[in-house]
Design a protein around this motif. Structure first.
Motif, PDB file in Angstrom:
ATOM      1  N   ARG A  35       0.819  -1.232  -0.013  1.00 28.13           N
ATOM      2  CA  ARG A  35       0.093   0.175  -0.034  1.00 28.13           C
ATOM      3  C   ARG A  35       0.841   1.363  -0.020  1.00 28.13           C
ATOM      4  O   ARG A  35       0.290   2.362  -0.100  1.00 28.13           O
ATOM      5  CB  ARG A  35      -1.065  -0.048   1.272  1.00 28.13           C
ATOM      6  N   LYS A  36       2.371   1.063  -0.070  1.00 27.72           N
ATOM      7  CA  LYS A  36       3.110   2.268  -0.171  1.00 27.72           C
ATOM      8  C   LYS A  36       2.884   3.070   1.039  1.00 27.72           C
ATOM      9  O   LYS A  36       2.693   4.381   1.034  1.00 27.72           O
ATOM     10  CB  LYS A  36       2.789   2.958  -1.443  1.00 27.72           C
ATOM     11  N   ILE A  37       2.778   2.455   2.166  1.00 26.51           N
ATOM     12  CA  ILE A  37       3.043   3.156   3.460  1.00 26.51           C
ATOM     13  C   ILE A  37       4.403   3.267   4.208  1.00 26.51           C
ATOM     14  O   ILE A  37       4.802   2.033   3.954  1.00 26.51           O
ATOM     15  CB  ILE A  37       1.996   2.473   4.328  1.00 26.51           C
ATOM     16  N   ASP A  38       4.831   4.278   4.711  1.00 23.42           N
ATOM     17  CA  ASP A  38       6.006   4.381   5.562  1.00 23.42           C
ATOM     18  C   ASP A  38       5.811   3.481   6.604  1.00 23.42           C
ATOM     19  O   ASP A  38       4.946   3.661   7.620  1.00 23.42           O
ATOM     20  CB  ASP A  38       6.112   5.602   5.786  1.00 23.42           C
ATOM     21  N   PRO A  39       6.803   2.604   6.823  1.00 19.19           N
ATOM     22  CA  PRO A  39       6.623   1.548   7.939  1.00 19.19           C
ATOM     23  C   PRO A  39       6.647   2.349   9.430  1.00 19.19           C
ATOM     24  O   PRO A  39       6.014   2.064  10.416  1.00 19.19           O
ATOM     25  CB  PRO A  39       7.700   0.682   7.928  1.00 19.19           C
ATOM     26  N   ALA A  40       7.246   3.431   9.104  1.00 22.73           N
ATOM     27  CA  ALA A  40       7.308   4.294  10.445  1.00 22.73           C
ATOM     28  C   ALA A  40       5.829   4.870  11.093  1.00 22.73           C
ATOM     29  O   ALA A  40       5.604   5.004  12.149  1.00 22.73           O
ATOM     30  CB  ALA A  40       8.128   5.496  10.460  1.00 22.73           C
ATOM     31  N   THR A  41       4.955   4.903  10.016  1.00 17.82           N
ATOM     32  CA  THR A  41       3.350   5.249  10.342  1.00 17.82           C
ATOM     33  C   THR A  41       2.769   4.139  10.949  1.00 17.82           C
ATOM     34  O   THR A  41       2.118   4.573  12.048  1.00 17.82           O
ATOM     35  CB  THR A  41       2.809   5.483   9.072  1.00 17.82           C
ATOM     36  N   ILE A  42       3.111   2.920  10.832  1.00 20.26           N
ATOM     37  CA  ILE A  42       2.537   1.836  11.594  1.00 20.26           C
ATOM     38  C   ILE A  42       3.091   1.634  12.946  1.00 20.26           C
ATOM     39  O   ILE A  42       2.354   1.309  13.882  1.00 20.26           O
ATOM     40  CB  ILE A  42       2.574   0.624  10.728  1.00 20.26           C
ATOM     41  N   ILE A  43       4.149   1.900  12.996  1.00 18.23           N
ATOM     42  CA  ILE A  43       5.230   1.675  14.148  1.00 18.23           C
ATOM     43  C   ILE A  43       4.701   2.599  15.212  1.00 18.23           C
ATOM     44  O   ILE A  43       4.854   2.547  16.332  1.00 18.23           O
ATOM     45  CB  ILE A  43       6.480   1.651  13.729  1.00 18.23           C
ATOM     46  N   GLY A  44       4.084   3.801  14.735  1.00 18.23           N
ATOM     47  CA  GLY A  44       3.969   4.927  15.581  1.00 18.23           C
ATOM     48  C   GLY A  44       2.364   4.780  15.667  1.00 18.23           C
ATOM     49  O   GLY A  44       1.835   6.051  16.220  1.00 18.23           O
ATOM     50  N   TYR A  45       1.681   4.091  14.989  1.00 16.32           N
ATOM     51  CA  TYR A  45       0.136   4.178  15.235  1.00 16.32           C
ATOM     52  C   TYR A  45      -0.327   3.702  16.351  1.00 16.32           C
ATOM     53  O   TYR A  45       0.099   2.993  16.951  1.00 16.32           O
ATOM     54  CB  TYR A  45      -0.507   2.997  14.175  1.00 16.32           C
ATOM     55  N   ARG A  46      -1.565   4.385  16.708  1.00 16.04           N
ATOM     56  CA  ARG A  46      -2.392   4.072  17.934  1.00 16.04           C
ATOM     57  C   ARG A  46      -3.782   4.201  18.079  1.00 16.04           C
ATOM     58  O   ARG A  46      -4.220   4.691  17.108  1.00 16.04           O
ATOM     59  CB  ARG A  46      -1.700   5.195  19.146  1.00 16.04           C
ATOM     60  N   LEU A  47      -4.304   3.602  18.867  1.00 19.87           N
ATOM     61  CA  LEU A  47      -5.826   3.706  18.943  1.00 19.87           C
ATOM     62  C   LEU A  47      -6.420   4.959  19.282  1.00 19.87           C
ATOM     63  O   LEU A  47      -7.547   5.396  19.340  1.00 19.87           O
ATOM     64  CB  LEU A  47      -6.414   2.518  19.673  1.00 19.87           C
ATOM     65  N   ALA A  48      -5.697   5.378  20.449  1.00 20.13           N
ATOM     66  CA  ALA A  48      -5.888   6.864  20.851  1.00 20.13           C
ATOM     67  C   ALA A  48      -4.914   7.663  21.078  1.00 20.13           C
ATOM     68  O   ALA A  48      -3.882   7.201  21.462  1.00 20.13           O
ATOM     69  CB  ALA A  48      -6.855   6.591  22.187  1.00 20.13           C
ATOM     70  N   PRO A  49      -5.077   9.044  21.254  1.00 16.60           N
ATOM     71  CA  PRO A  49      -3.922   9.931  21.509  1.00 16.60           C
ATOM     72  C   PRO A  49      -2.942   9.612  22.657  1.00 16.60           C
ATOM     73  O   PRO A  49      -1.764   9.667  22.632  1.00 16.60           O
ATOM     74  CB  PRO A  49      -4.439  11.126  21.254  1.00 16.60           C
ATOM     75  N   ASP A  50      -3.650   9.080  23.673  1.00 14.12           N
ATOM     76  CA  ASP A  50      -3.056   8.719  25.070  1.00 14.12           C
ATOM     77  C   ASP A  50      -2.807   7.316  25.377  1.00 14.12           C
ATOM     78  O   ASP A  50      -2.663   6.857  26.420  1.00 14.12           O
ATOM     79  CB  ASP A  50      -3.807   9.627  26.274  1.00 14.12           C
ATOM     80  N   MET A  51      -2.804   6.501  24.194  1.00 19.95           N
ATOM     81  CA  MET A  51      -2.577   5.182  24.052  1.00 19.95           C
ATOM     82  C   MET A  51      -1.101   4.911  23.748  1.00 19.95           C
ATOM     83  O   MET A  51      -0.534   5.736  22.930  1.00 19.95           O
ATOM     84  CB  MET A  51      -3.386   4.406  23.453  1.00 19.95           C
ATOM     85  N   PHE A  52      -0.284   3.709  24.185  1.00 19.90           N
ATOM     86  CA  PHE A  52       0.731   3.553  23.558  1.00 19.90           C
ATOM     87  C   PHE A  52       0.701   3.170  22.025  1.00 19.90           C
ATOM     88  O   PHE A  52      -0.239   2.640  21.640  1.00 19.90           O
ATOM     89  CB  PHE A  52       1.369   2.211  24.151  1.00 19.90           C
ATOM     90  N   ALA A  53       1.631   3.542  21.190  1.00 18.15           N
ATOM     91  CA  ALA A  53       1.721   3.109  19.848  1.00 18.15           C
ATOM     92  C   ALA A  53       2.399   1.794  19.644  1.00 18.15           C
ATOM     93  O   ALA A  53       2.578   1.078  20.526  1.00 18.15           O
ATOM     94  CB  ALA A  53       2.979   4.125  19.216  1.00 18.15           C
ATOM     95  N   PHE A  54       2.348   1.462  18.468  1.00 12.47           N
ATOM     96  CA  PHE A  54       2.418  -0.195  18.094  1.00 12.47           C
ATOM     97  C   PHE A  54       3.641  -0.654  18.641  1.00 12.47           C
ATOM     98  O   PHE A  54       3.838  -1.597  19.288  1.00 12.47           O
ATOM     99  CB  PHE A  54       2.312  -0.288  16.620  1.00 12.47           C
TER     100      PHE A  54
END
Lengths: 172, 172
Positions: free
Chosen positions: B34-53
């Protein structure tokens, strides 16, 4: 003292059923405070092709009763999937906890070697009781319980991991 | 035959560490497709105050090694939280699995009654080994592992519960 299959099953599952019920209370209070229709949260999901909140609770309770009943070799009660309100979901959690709490601990004696057969993806899959518990039953249960939590968290309900863990069995 | 604390701990934790590694492979392939920068997923989270991946994986591995080391009464290895790529996260999962697999099963003998003390919220909390495992260690581990899965799922990675369960220990 030794470690029993009962100990590894009923108390931890009841702990999380209790915490899910308390999480629903927080979600209900949050709906009140933020003027959100509870139906929105009950139907909320993390992805379009994932189960919504209510279904996560239904499946978690199915996992809980199926796991305990199979290990104890008692009949699995069937609960129709009809819950559409927070109170109905809480009643299902309570009913499930009461059911698994009603199974005598002695029914789990020897369950580690009991042969458990499940129909998965159309074919029979065999487990020992111990493998079924640790490698399938518990991971499935925690998976749906955590996802229910994650849905609430994603929806902005003010909860934390301590709410998920619930009544942690600490010693004096 | 009986059910041991070792059986309830090391194999199921290794099962999920393995499935998290395979989930990362699927996430990496998805980023490519999908041509997504892996850093986007590695830093993705379900809520702003939850831990990222990445942090969910770090905490899940911390839970895994802490749980096993405390029950076996061996020193907990310290891993610096420096992973910023999928490969580094996979290496941490593998290192954790190797560590817990290296603990002799006999070290868990009698762990059910071992006194475990944790510092939680600034105060000492005491558990028996059995309560620590079933009421705190495993729920914490599955909580972060499932949330890592939920983050990928929410980000649109094509995975399903079977990927989370991983190498389910079925019998012939």
């Amino acid at each position: 003292m030794s470690f029993s299959l009962y100990q590894a099953t009923v108390p931890p599952v009841q702990q999380i059923l209790g915490s899910l019920s308390a999480l629903i209370d927080k979600a209900a209070a949050d709906c009140e405070a933020r003027k959100i229709d509870p139906a929105t949260i009950i139907g909320y999901r993390l992805a379009p092709d994932m189960f919504a909140f209510a279904r996560q609770i239904q499946v978690a309770t199915d996992n809980a009763k199926g796991l305990c009943a199979r290990l104890a070799d008692v009949e699995i009660p069937s609960y129709p999937d009809v819950e559409t309100t927070f109170d109905e979901l809480k009643a299902r959690l309570a009913k499930t906890s009461d059911f698994i709490g009603s199974i005598p601990a002695a029914r789990f004696d020897g369950a580690e070697t009991r042969k458990i057969t499940l129909k998965l993806g159309g074919r029979d899959v065999h487990f020992t009781g111990a493998n079924y518990l640790t490698g399938f039953g518990l991971p499935n249960f925690y998976f749906h319980a955590t996802t229910a939590y994650d849905i609430l968290r994603h929806a902005g309900v003010a909860i934390g991991k301590r709410d998920f863990l619930g009544a942690v069995p600490v010693n004096a």
